[in-house]
Design an enzyme around this catalytic site. Structure first.
Site, PDB file in Angstrom:
ATOM      1  N   SER A   1       2.783  -2.257  10.281  1.00 47.40           N
ATOM      2  CA  SER A   1       4.228  -2.366  10.551  1.00 47.40           C
ATOM      3  C   SER A   1       4.792  -3.756  10.256  1.00 47.40           C
ATOM      4  O   SER A   1       5.726  -4.203  10.924  1.00 47.40           O
ATOM      5  CB  SER A   1       4.564  -1.930  11.986  1.00 47.40           C
ATOM      6  OG  SER A   1       4.181  -0.577  12.184  1.00 47.40           O
TER       7      SER A   1
ATOM      8  N   GLY B   1       2.594  -1.173   4.217  1.00 49.70           N
ATOM      9  CA  GLY B   1       2.735   0.243   3.892  1.00 49.70           C
ATOM     10  C   GLY B   1       4.196   0.603   3.706  1.00 49.70           C
ATOM     11  O   GLY B   1       4.790   0.373   2.648  1.00 49.70           O
ATOM     12  N   GLY B   2       4.793   1.126   4.763  1.00 49.34           N
ATOM     13  CA  GLY B   2       6.165   1.637   4.713  1.00 49.34           C
ATOM     14  C   GLY B   2       7.166   0.717   4.026  1.00 49.34           C
ATOM     15  O   GLY B   2       7.932   1.159   3.157  1.00 49.34           O
TER      16      GLY B   2
ATOM     17  N   HIS C   1      -9.754   1.325   4.380  1.00 53.30           N
ATOM     18  CA  HIS C   1      -8.508   1.510   5.145  1.00 53.30           C
ATOM     19  C   HIS C   1      -8.778   2.474   6.313  1.00 53.30           C
ATOM     20  O   HIS C   1      -9.566   3.413   6.172  1.00 53.30           O
ATOM     21  CB  HIS C   1      -7.412   2.067   4.229  1.00 53.30           C
ATOM     22  CG  HIS C   1      -6.065   2.032   4.879  1.00 53.30           C
ATOM     23  ND1 HIS C   1      -5.665   2.988   5.781  1.00 53.30           N
ATOM     24  CD2 HIS C   1      -5.052   1.135   4.787  1.00 53.30           C
ATOM     25  CE1 HIS C   1      -4.443   2.675   6.208  1.00 53.30           C
ATOM     26  NE2 HIS C   1      -4.053   1.563   5.625  1.00 53.30           N
TER      27      HIS C   1
ATOM     28  N   ASN D   1       0.873  -1.168   0.000  1.00 51.51           N
ATOM     29  CA  ASN D   1       0.000   0.000   0.000  1.00 51.51           C
ATOM     30  C   ASN D   1       0.914   1.222   0.000  1.00 51.51           C
ATOM     31  O   ASN D   1       1.480   1.577   1.030  1.00 51.51           O
ATOM     32  CB  ASN D   1      -0.886  -0.028   1.261  1.00 51.51           C
ATOM     33  CG  ASN D   1      -1.716   1.236   1.412  1.00 51.51           C
ATOM     34  OD1 ASN D   1      -1.778   2.066   0.496  1.00 51.51           O
ATOM     35  ND2 ASN D   1      -2.364   1.394   2.560  1.00 51.51           N
ATOM     36  N   TRP D   2       1.035   1.806  -1.173  1.00 52.52           N
ATOM     37  CA  TRP D   2       1.949   2.949  -1.288  1.00 52.52           C
ATOM     38  C   TRP D   2       1.375   4.233  -0.710  1.00 52.52           C
ATOM     39  O   TRP D   2       2.063   5.234  -0.622  1.00 52.52           O
ATOM     40  CB  TRP D   2       2.348   3.151  -2.765  1.00 52.52           C
ATOM     41  CG  TRP D   2       3.469   2.256  -3.206  1.00 52.52           C
ATOM     42  CD1 TRP D   2       4.049   1.246  -2.482  1.00 52.52           C
ATOM     43  CD2 TRP D   2       4.162   2.301  -4.463  1.00 52.52           C
ATOM     44  NE1 TRP D   2       5.052   0.664  -3.202  1.00 52.52           N
ATOM     45  CE2 TRP D   2       5.145   1.287  -4.427  1.00 52.52           C
ATOM     46  CE3 TRP D   2       4.046   3.084  -5.604  1.00 52.52           C
ATOM     47  CZ2 TRP D   2       6.016   1.052  -5.498  1.00 52.52           C
ATOM     48  CZ3 TRP D   2       4.902   2.853  -6.676  1.00 52.52           C
ATOM     49  CH2 TRP D   2       5.878   1.847  -6.617  1.00 52.52           C
ATOM     50  N   LYS D   3       0.101   4.211  -0.371  1.00 57.58           N
ATOM     51  CA  LYS D   3      -0.566   5.416   0.151  1.00 57.58           C
ATOM     52  C   LYS D   3      -0.290   6.592  -0.811  1.00 57.58           C
ATOM     53  O   LYS D   3      -0.212   6.368  -2.011  1.00 57.58           O
ATOM     54  CB  LYS D   3      -0.114   5.691   1.588  1.00 57.58           C
ATOM     55  CG  LYS D   3      -0.252   4.431   2.456  1.00 57.58           C
ATOM     56  CD  LYS D   3      -0.106   4.677   3.920  1.00 57.58           C
ATOM     57  CE  LYS D   3      -0.289   3.350   4.650  1.00 57.58           C
ATOM     58  NZ  LYS D   3      -0.287   3.473   6.095  1.00 57.58           N
TER      59      LYS D   3
ATOM     60  N   GLY E   1       1.921   2.170  10.690  1.00 55.43           N
ATOM     61  CA  GLY E   1       2.887   3.260  10.558  1.00 55.43           C
ATOM     62  C   GLY E   1       3.559   3.642  11.863  1.00 55.43           C
ATOM     63  O   GLY E   1       4.239   4.656  11.952  1.00 55.43           O
TER      64      GLY E   1
END
Ligand code: PGA
Length: 257
Positions: free
Chosen positions: A217, A238-239, A99, A13-15, A177
């Protein structure tokens, strides 16, 4: 994971990160790090404008492209919205829905999320339905009750045949995150609970076949332990999905007995 009954999915998920121009170098690096054979489905969910570039660059390492949100409306005067048919038309295979950042910053509620899930299914796009509790809810021992409600609401009116085209992602809000991952036991407990909720609605077979991901995370270090849990069928990342080497390490972590 339980590859006998369901597919393993590693979705990034690159947001609201990266630029279309950065995709090609990213994918070249990712490809260099990936093993030749893979045991999971790989997805990268980008801002919608970047989906065509992702499809082009992702072709030869078989990365599917996904969106991060969709309109509940099919078409018409909804300025700024993107419909499920528009996502399908440019080649999106997946789309994140519900989300916690959409719930929190854009006021999305469970009814809206249910409508979006149905809009995606109607267009043949696999929704990645996000659920998860806040820290307060966990501390009040409301986790399973709340997550069960979110799952039931998101799937309301979705029949068993359509459930096969859905993925659930358990993402505790306190772990997103923050660098605070749920322990493998905590994540397994809730993912198992989600499967039990689905079993209650649809019966044993559909419940056994649905892929349930963990997100929050997840990274190159903790992925293997999380993925070793019987009810965790992949990750929503994500990150760590912004770093090709880390994302590749997570993908490699799916290759375990
Ligand atoms: P994170 O994000 O991996 O950076 O915690 C996960 C997500 O929000 O889907």
């Amino acid at each position: 994971m339980n590859r006998k009954y369901r597919k393993t999915v590693i979705a990034g998920n690159w947001k609201m990160n990266m630029l279309a121009s950065e995709i090609k170098p990213f994918m070249e690096q990712l490809k260099a790090e990936l093993p030749k054979t893979r045991t999971c489905e790989m997805v990268l969910c980008t801002p919608a404008v970047m989906i065509p570039a992702m499809i082009k660059a992702g072709k030869d390492c078989k990365v599917a492209a996904g969106g991060q949100d969709v309109s509940k409306y099919a078409k018409g005067a909804y300025t700024g919205e993107i419909s499920a048919s528009q996502l399908a038309d440019i080649g999106a295979k997946y789309c994140i829905v519900g989300h916690s950042e959409r719930r929190q910053y854009h006021g999305e509620d469970d009814m809206l999320i249910n409508a979006k899930v149905k809009a995606l299914i109607d267009q043949g796009i696999i929704p990645i339905i996000c659920v998860g509790e806040s820290l307060e809810q966990r501390e009040m021992d409301l986790t399973m009750e709340y997550v069960a409600y979110q799952v039931k609401a998101a799937l309301s009116g979705v029949d068993a045949a359509k459930l096969r085209r859905c993925v659930i992602a358990y993402e505790p809000i306190w772990a997103i995150g923050t660098g605070k991952t749920a322990t493998a036991e905590q994540a397994q407990e809730v993912c198992q609970g989600i499967r039990a909720v689905i079993r209650g609605i649809y019966g044993a077979r559909p419940a056994r076949a649905v892929s349930i991901l963990y997100g929050g995370s997840m990274n190159a270090k903790n992925a293997a332990e999380l993925l070793a849990q019987p009810d965790i069928d992949g990750g929503l990342i994500g990150g760590a999905s912004l770093k090709p080497a880390d994302f590749a390490t997570i993908i490699k972590a799916t290759d375990q007995e």
